[in-house]
Design an enzyme around this catalytic site. Structure first.
Site, PDB file in Angstrom:
ATOM      1  CG  ASP A   1      -7.936   7.358  -6.984  1.00 31.24           C
ATOM      2  OD1 ASP A   1      -8.735   8.307  -6.858  1.00 31.24           O
ATOM      3  OD2 ASP A   1      -8.028   6.524  -7.916  1.00 31.24           O
TER       4      ASP A   1
ATOM      5  CE1 TYR B   1      -4.129  -1.564  -0.388  1.00 32.93           C
ATOM      6  CE2 TYR B   1      -3.170  -3.156   1.129  1.00 32.93           C
ATOM      7  CZ  TYR B   1      -4.149  -2.803   0.209  1.00 32.93           C
ATOM      8  OH  TYR B   1      -5.135  -3.698  -0.124  1.00 32.93           O
TER       9      TYR B   1
ATOM     10  CG  HIS C   1     -13.891  -0.815  -1.721  1.00 33.74           C
ATOM     11  ND1 HIS C   1     -13.885  -1.279  -3.019  1.00 33.74           N
ATOM     12  CD2 HIS C   1     -14.987  -1.380  -1.141  1.00 33.74           C
ATOM     13  CE1 HIS C   1     -14.933  -2.076  -3.207  1.00 33.74           C
ATOM     14  NE2 HIS C   1     -15.620  -2.138  -2.090  1.00 33.74           N
TER      15      HIS C   1
ATOM     16  CG  ASN D   1     -11.570   4.363  -7.836  1.00 29.23           C
ATOM     17  OD1 ASN D   1     -11.839   3.176  -8.002  1.00 29.23           O
ATOM     18  ND2 ASN D   1     -11.684   5.271  -8.796  1.00 29.23           N
TER      19      ASN D   1
ATOM     20  CB  THR E   1     -16.932  -0.205 -11.520  1.00 28.12           C
ATOM     21  OG1 THR E   1     -16.985  -1.417 -10.758  1.00 28.12           O
ATOM     22  CG2 THR E   1     -18.348   0.301 -11.766  1.00 28.12           C
TER      23      THR E   1
HETATM   24  N1  APR Z   1     -12.245   4.626 -18.663  1.00 28.64           N
HETATM   25  C1  APR Z   1     -13.312   4.021 -18.101  1.00 28.64           C
HETATM   26  N2  APR Z   1     -13.317   2.726 -17.734  1.00 28.64           N
HETATM   27  C2  APR Z   1     -12.199   2.016 -17.956  1.00 28.64           C
HETATM   28  C3  APR Z   1     -11.042   2.563 -18.540  1.00 28.64           C
HETATM   29  C4  APR Z   1     -11.099   3.950 -18.906  1.00 28.64           C
HETATM   30  N3  APR Z   1     -10.056   4.576 -19.475  1.00 28.64           N
HETATM   31  N4  APR Z   1     -10.103   1.601 -18.626  1.00 28.64           N
HETATM   32  C5  APR Z   1     -10.644   0.484 -18.110  1.00 28.64           C
HETATM   33  N5  APR Z   1     -11.915   0.719 -17.714  1.00 28.64           N
HETATM   34  C6  APR Z   1     -12.902  -0.185 -17.097  1.00 28.64           C
HETATM   35  C7  APR Z   1     -12.733  -1.645 -17.457  1.00 28.64           C
HETATM   36  O1  APR Z   1     -13.361  -1.941 -18.697  1.00 28.64           O
HETATM   37  C8  APR Z   1     -13.401  -2.356 -16.284  1.00 28.64           C
HETATM   38  O2  APR Z   1     -14.792  -2.565 -16.518  1.00 28.64           O
HETATM   39  O3  APR Z   1     -12.752  -0.131 -15.702  1.00 28.64           O
HETATM   40  C9  APR Z   1     -13.226  -1.334 -15.137  1.00 28.64           C
HETATM   41  C10 APR Z   1     -12.223  -1.770 -14.099  1.00 28.64           C
HETATM   42  O4  APR Z   1     -12.690  -2.907 -13.434  1.00 28.64           O
HETATM   43  P1  APR Z   1     -11.854  -3.557 -12.230  1.00 28.64           P
HETATM   44  O5  APR Z   1     -10.436  -3.648 -12.598  1.00 28.64           O
HETATM   45  O6  APR Z   1     -12.547  -4.791 -11.811  1.00 28.64           O
HETATM   46  O7  APR Z   1     -11.956  -2.404 -11.078  1.00 28.64           O
HETATM   47  P2  APR Z   1     -13.145  -2.079 -10.090  1.00 28.64           P
HETATM   48  O8  APR Z   1     -14.467  -2.405 -10.678  1.00 28.64           O
HETATM   49  O9  APR Z   1     -12.909  -0.693  -9.609  1.00 28.64           O
HETATM   50  O10 APR Z   1     -12.850  -3.089  -8.899  1.00 28.64           O
HETATM   51  C11 APR Z   1     -13.663  -3.098  -7.758  1.00 28.64           C
HETATM   52  O11 APR Z   1     -12.107  -4.559  -6.688  1.00 28.64           O
HETATM   53  O12 APR Z   1     -10.048  -5.339  -5.897  1.00 28.64           O
HETATM   54  C12 APR Z   1     -11.005  -4.453  -5.814  1.00 28.64           C
HETATM   55  O13 APR Z   1     -11.226  -3.123  -3.965  1.00 28.64           O
HETATM   56  C13 APR Z   1     -10.859  -3.087  -5.315  1.00 28.64           C
HETATM   57  O14 APR Z   1     -12.410  -1.259  -5.421  1.00 28.64           O
HETATM   58  C14 APR Z   1     -11.842  -2.323  -6.155  1.00 28.64           C
HETATM   59  C15 APR Z   1     -12.872  -3.381  -6.521  1.00 28.64           C
END
Ligand code: APR
Length: 228
Positions: free
Chosen positions: A89, A53, A104, A87, A173
């Site tokens: 961040d 982290y 989170h 997020n 997401t």
């Molecule tokens: N703009 C918008 N979306 C995007 C971009 C972009 N430039 N690039 C990628 N993505 C999308 C992807 O298509 C995907 O659907 O962002 C999403 C990211 O998904 P994940 O990697 O699964 O992230 P997230 O949904 O935030 O994860 C949820 O999982 O491990 C954890 O705690 C962590 O809060 C996080 C949670």
């Protein structure tokens, strides 16, 4: 003013240079969740978790909000906006959003690793949290991050907020992590729901959503022309 909720995930920060979790090359391809993001990981190897982290925090502090974060902050001129973000961040805040709920946690803060971990959150000076940094109760300070298998303390508040939304915008997401992903089902009063994600067609999105299959910056720019 209408109540507008943004529900964001790591994709909104991708264009700021922060990797997502599950895209190809994402963070969970480089690290195993069970090594760095569970209570057991902390129990087995707290120094490694702390270091993981610390590096995330350092990287986040070196990045800047992108136009999607900025356009969301600007929505506050015309809407009552709540940002619910998965997020850790702080780019929404740095872009100027004033009402941000971190489901989170927030990596710029620490909390006790003892039994009263949600009692207080402490700002971290700089990017490094040391194993010798203690909370007032004498426990080692850990990052203010919700790990897998832990409760999501802000869930109820987020649910109530989403239930009051007139407009819901889900952005960046994969909707794979619960309970967070389940929140979108509580937008029972929303007149319009949008989803912005370049990979939208492959996500499991209810048909009530209008899908904008674009990156966050381009998608928000397009949506803003419509919302005003
Ligand atoms: N703009 C918008 N979306 C995007 C971009 C972009 N430039 N690039 C990628 N993505 C999308 C992807 O298509 C995907 O659907 O962002 C999403 C990211 O998904 P994940 O990697 O699964 O992230 P997230 O949904 O935030 O994860 C949820 O999982 O491990 C954890 O705690 C962590 O809060 C996080 C949670």
């Amino acid at each position: 003013m209408k109540k507008l909720i943004i529900f964001s995930g790591s994709g909104i920060s991708a264009e700021s240079g922060i990797s997502t979790f599950r895209d190809s090359g994402g963070l969970w391809e480089q690290y195993r969740i069970e090594d760095v993001a569970t209570p057991r990981a902390w129990k087995n190897n707290p120094a490694m978790v702390q270091e993981f982290y610390n590096l995330r925090r350092k990287q986040i502090m070196e990045c800047e909000p992108n136009n999607a974060h900025i356009l969301i902050a600007q929505l506050e001129s015309n809407y009552e906006v709540t940002v619910i973000t998965q997020n850790i961040d702080d780019l929404h805040e740095r872009a100027g959003s004033t009402n941000v709920l971190h489901l989170h946690g927030n990596i710029r803060q620490s909390k006790s690793s003892g039994p009263n971990k949600e009692k207080a959150y402490y700002p971290i000076d700089g990017w490094e949290l040391q194993m010798t940094d203690l909370c007032p109760d004498g426990y080692v300070l850990r990052p203010h991050v919700v790990w897998f298998e832990e409760e999501v303390p802000m869930y109820e508040v987020a649910m109530q907020q989403i239930a009051e939304a007139d407009i819901l915008i889900v952005i960046g997401t994969s909707l794979q992590v619960y309970p967070a992903a389940g929140l979108i089902n509580y937008a029972i009063n929303a007149e319009t729901r949008y989803l912005i994600d370049p990979n939208a067609e492959e996500l499991n999105v209810p048909s009530s959503f209008r899908v904008i299959a674009k990156n966050a910056v381009e998608g928000m720019t397009e949506l803003l022309q419509e919302l005003g």
